[in-house]
Design an enzyme around this catalytic site. Sequence first.
Site, PDB file in Angstrom:
ATOM      1  NE  ARG A  46      -4.562  -1.611  10.403  1.00  0.00           N
ATOM      2  CZ  ARG A  46      -3.432  -0.713   9.679  1.00  0.00           C
ATOM      3  NH1 ARG A  46      -3.580  -0.174   9.504  1.00  0.00           N
ATOM      4  NH2 ARG A  46      -1.671  -2.127  10.091  1.00  0.00           N
TER       5      ARG A  46
ATOM      6  NE  ARG B  95       2.443  -4.888  11.482  1.00  0.00           N
ATOM      7  CZ  ARG B  95       3.096  -5.006  10.783  1.00  0.00           C
ATOM      8  NH1 ARG B  95       4.292  -6.181  11.077  1.00  0.00           N
ATOM      9  NH2 ARG B  95       3.430  -4.575  10.103  1.00  0.00           N
TER      10      ARG B  95
ATOM     11  NE  ARG C  21       7.271  -3.292   6.554  1.00  0.00           N
ATOM     12  CZ  ARG C  21       6.556  -2.833   6.127  1.00  0.00           C
ATOM     13  NH1 ARG C  21       5.549  -2.469   5.791  1.00  0.00           N
ATOM     14  NH2 ARG C  21       5.372  -3.195   7.153  1.00  0.00           N
TER      15      ARG C  21
ATOM     16  NE  ARG D  99       6.661  -0.893  10.388  1.00  0.00           N
ATOM     17  CZ  ARG D  99       5.325  -0.716   9.626  1.00  0.00           C
ATOM     18  NH1 ARG D  99       5.530  -0.300   8.361  1.00  0.00           N
ATOM     19  NH2 ARG D  99       4.350  -1.269  10.430  1.00  0.00           N
TER      20      ARG D  99
ATOM     21  CE  LYS E 156      -2.281  -1.064   4.383  1.00  0.00           C
ATOM     22  NZ  LYS E 156      -2.449  -2.377   4.547  1.00  0.00           N
TER      23      LYS E 156
END
Length: 187
Positions: A88, A144, A127, A133, A13
């Site tokens: 969400r 998640r 990532r 992160r 996204k």
Amino acid sequence: MNLILFGPPAAGKGTQAKKLVAERGFVQLSTGDMLRAARSSGSELGLKVSSIMDSGGLVSDEIVIELIKEQLELNSGAAGFIFDGFPRTVPQAEALDKLLETLNSKVDHVIRLKVDDEALMQRIVKRFEEEGRTDDNPESFRKRLDAYNAQTAPLLPIYAEQGKLTEVDGMQQIDVVAREIDKVLGA
Ligand code: ADP
């Protein structure tokens, strides 16, 4: 033009939103980015959301709705908005409709990026290596994904019924995905 980019964590996204910002001058509103900014600024809000984010849970609807409201006001002259990571939950979707209504506007398109779970896990590992992160660890990622399936995926039939939903295969190359999004939005 208001577009919701929809998809599980790491579906791409953010990557597509940034292309649309560069090419069409839209404003990207990413609640994840806003919350990460609050966190690194050390603000009271940042402290409050920090552990929820790390665990992979969802921050409260009130908090993210307020963040979106502020940004819509700040960017009132924008050519369009891309909502990335918001809404969400059903209450967030309802709040977005109301906020846009006060601006005489509405959600025009919802684009769902479809990616399979195994590929997502690989993207997350990459990532984490590249960006570090703190919520990109396997345990948080699983949570998640669960939150997405339980609370976010139920928005899909709602937008489908409104005739706003388009599904795009997010396993394709970035430029191919971008072209498909362009087709939905028109020239
Ligand atoms: P992802 O890469 O999982 O799509 P984001 O960068 O959008 O994640 O968001 C990171 C974290 O910020 C989420 O796991 C959640 O804790 C919080 N968050 C972001 N957007 C929302 C939202 N709309 N509602 C509740 N929590 C949110």
